[in-house]
Design a protein around this motif. Sequence first.
Motif, PDB file in Angstrom:
ATOM      1  N   GLY A   1       7.566   4.742  -2.855  1.00 47.88           N
ATOM      2  CA  GLY A   1       7.056   3.707  -3.887  1.00 47.88           C
ATOM      3  C   GLY A   1       6.129   4.535  -5.078  1.00 47.88           C
ATOM      4  N   PHE A   2       6.569   5.965  -5.208  1.00 50.98           N
ATOM      5  CA  PHE A   2       5.826   6.647  -6.201  1.00 50.98           C
ATOM      6  C   PHE A   2       6.880   6.917  -7.408  1.00 50.98           C
ATOM      7  CE2 PHE A   2       3.885   8.122  -2.329  1.00 50.98           C
ATOM      8  CZ  PHE A   2       2.389   8.120  -3.016  1.00 50.98           C
ATOM      9  N   ASP A   3       6.610   6.736  -8.641  1.00 49.85           N
ATOM     10  CA  ASP A   3       7.313   6.933  -9.887  1.00 49.85           C
ATOM     11  C   ASP A   3       8.072   8.029  -9.741  1.00 49.85           C
ATOM     12  OD1 ASP A   3       8.327   6.781 -12.571  1.00 49.85           O
ATOM     13  OD2 ASP A   3       6.345   7.458 -13.245  1.00 49.85           O
ATOM     14  N   ASN A   4       9.656   7.646  -9.815  1.00 49.89           N
ATOM     15  CA  ASN A   4      10.510   8.667  -9.927  1.00 49.89           C
ATOM     16  C   ASN A   4      11.257   8.447 -11.105  1.00 49.89           C
ATOM     17  OD1 ASN A   4      12.178   6.541  -9.267  1.00 49.89           O
ATOM     18  ND2 ASN A   4      13.222   7.513  -7.869  1.00 49.89           N
ATOM     19  N   THR A   5      10.731   7.793 -12.132  1.00 54.69           N
ATOM     20  CA  THR A   5      11.638   7.651 -13.426  1.00 54.69           C
ATOM     21  C   THR A   5      11.640   9.011 -14.475  1.00 54.69           C
ATOM     22  OG1 THR A   5       9.555   6.694 -14.387  1.00 54.69           O
ATOM     23  CG2 THR A   5      11.353   5.041 -13.581  1.00 54.69           C
TER      24      THR A   5
ATOM     25  N   TYR B   1       0.876  -1.147   0.049  1.00 54.93           N
ATOM     26  CA  TYR B   1       0.000   0.006  -0.010  1.00 54.93           C
ATOM     27  C   TYR B   1       0.850   1.308   0.033  1.00 54.93           C
ATOM     28  CZ  TYR B   1       1.027   0.139   5.009  1.00 54.93           C
ATOM     29  OH  TYR B   1       1.610   0.182   6.182  1.00 54.93           O
ATOM     30  N   GLY B   2       0.536   2.366  -0.189  1.00 54.12           N
ATOM     31  CA  GLY B   2       1.034   3.595  -0.508  1.00 54.12           C
ATOM     32  C   GLY B   2       1.145   4.028  -1.800  1.00 54.12           C
ATOM     33  N   GLY B   3       2.220   4.068  -2.492  1.00 55.79           N
ATOM     34  CA  GLY B   3       2.471   4.434  -3.626  1.00 55.79           C
ATOM     35  C   GLY B   3       2.080   3.393  -4.998  1.00 55.79           C
TER      36      GLY B   3
ATOM     37  N   ILE C   1      -0.477   1.837  -9.685  1.00 54.41           N
ATOM     38  CA  ILE C   1       0.358   2.792  -9.068  1.00 54.41           C
ATOM     39  C   ILE C   1      -0.541   4.175  -8.799  1.00 54.41           C
ATOM     40  CG2 ILE C   1       2.436   3.977  -9.648  1.00 54.41           C
ATOM     41  CD1 ILE C   1       3.294   1.518 -11.581  1.00 54.41           C
ATOM     42  N   ALA C   2      -0.350   4.640  -7.697  1.00 50.68           N
ATOM     43  CA  ALA C   2      -0.857   5.902  -7.551  1.00 50.68           C
ATOM     44  C   ALA C   2      -0.245   6.946  -8.011  1.00 50.68           C
ATOM     45  CB  ALA C   2      -0.969   6.263  -6.141  1.00 50.68           C
ATOM     46  N   LYS C   3      -1.102   8.161  -8.688  1.00 47.86           N
ATOM     47  CA  LYS C   3      -0.508   9.267  -9.350  1.00 47.86           C
ATOM     48  C   LYS C   3       0.052  10.125  -8.264  1.00 47.86           C
ATOM     49  CE  LYS C   3      -3.101   9.008 -13.509  1.00 47.86           C
ATOM     50  NZ  LYS C   3      -4.268   9.585 -14.357  1.00 47.86           N
ATOM     51  N   GLU C   4       0.867  10.920  -8.699  1.00 45.87           N
ATOM     52  CA  GLU C   4       1.339  12.154  -7.836  1.00 45.87           C
ATOM     53  C   GLU C   4       0.362  12.674  -7.168  1.00 45.87           C
ATOM     54  OE1 GLU C   4       4.386  15.973  -7.760  1.00 45.87           O
ATOM     55  OE2 GLU C   4       3.884  14.804  -9.754  1.00 45.87           O
ATOM     56  N   GLY C   5       0.577  12.944  -5.484  1.00 44.77           N
ATOM     57  CA  GLY C   5      -0.563  13.399  -4.769  1.00 44.77           C
ATOM     58  C   GLY C   5      -1.564  12.519  -4.191  1.00 44.77           C
TER      59      GLY C   5
END
Length: 192
Positions: free
Chosen positions: A99-103, A15-17, A71-75
């Motif tokens: 866990g959020f997208d940093n690519t 859970y989370g990102g 995958i959760a979107k930013e915010g």
Amino acid sequence: MAWTGQQRVERVVEYGGYISIQPRAGYAAEVTESLRRCPTVGENVNVFLKEDVPEAFHYRAHRLILEIVVIAKEGYMIRPPQTAYSVPESVGSYEGNHGFDNTNGRNPDMRAVLYAVGPYFAQGVRAGVVEQVDVYNLLCRSLHLQCHANNGTLAHVEPFFRPGVPLETGTSFRHGVPLGALMFAVSALLFL
């Protein structure tokens, strides 16, 4: 969330990102589409079948990755199913999640700091961006081990090392500590 697909889902992990979902056999497409169309959920997440996860995530070929990746979107963050909160919920005061997208420069807040200290590392080196997949190469190089095939690039971590430090292979650490004992100690620290 109004969707009651419990009988279509075997397991939800993380859970989370992001979360991973294992649907029951034959329900992957239905569960994926239900999540994508769900009001207040679908527009705040990206839902992928395992084989469609973007290559840049390096997260689709392993046998332990479940069939659906959300995958959760930013915010936004995704709450575990046992909470009474909506999925996803605006992060608001929930700072410090990962866990959020940093690519490709997305979500620069997801970057970490890498410090390398030891007898083989150069002092005062400031390197550019090191991807998480490059850390394996850094560990192998610092322990004088030959790396197995991986998604990282040794050239990305090479600036951390003192010039002239050879890449050796062997089964023991520099000071005679058996490699197995060292790796056991590192593994134990990771699970504390």
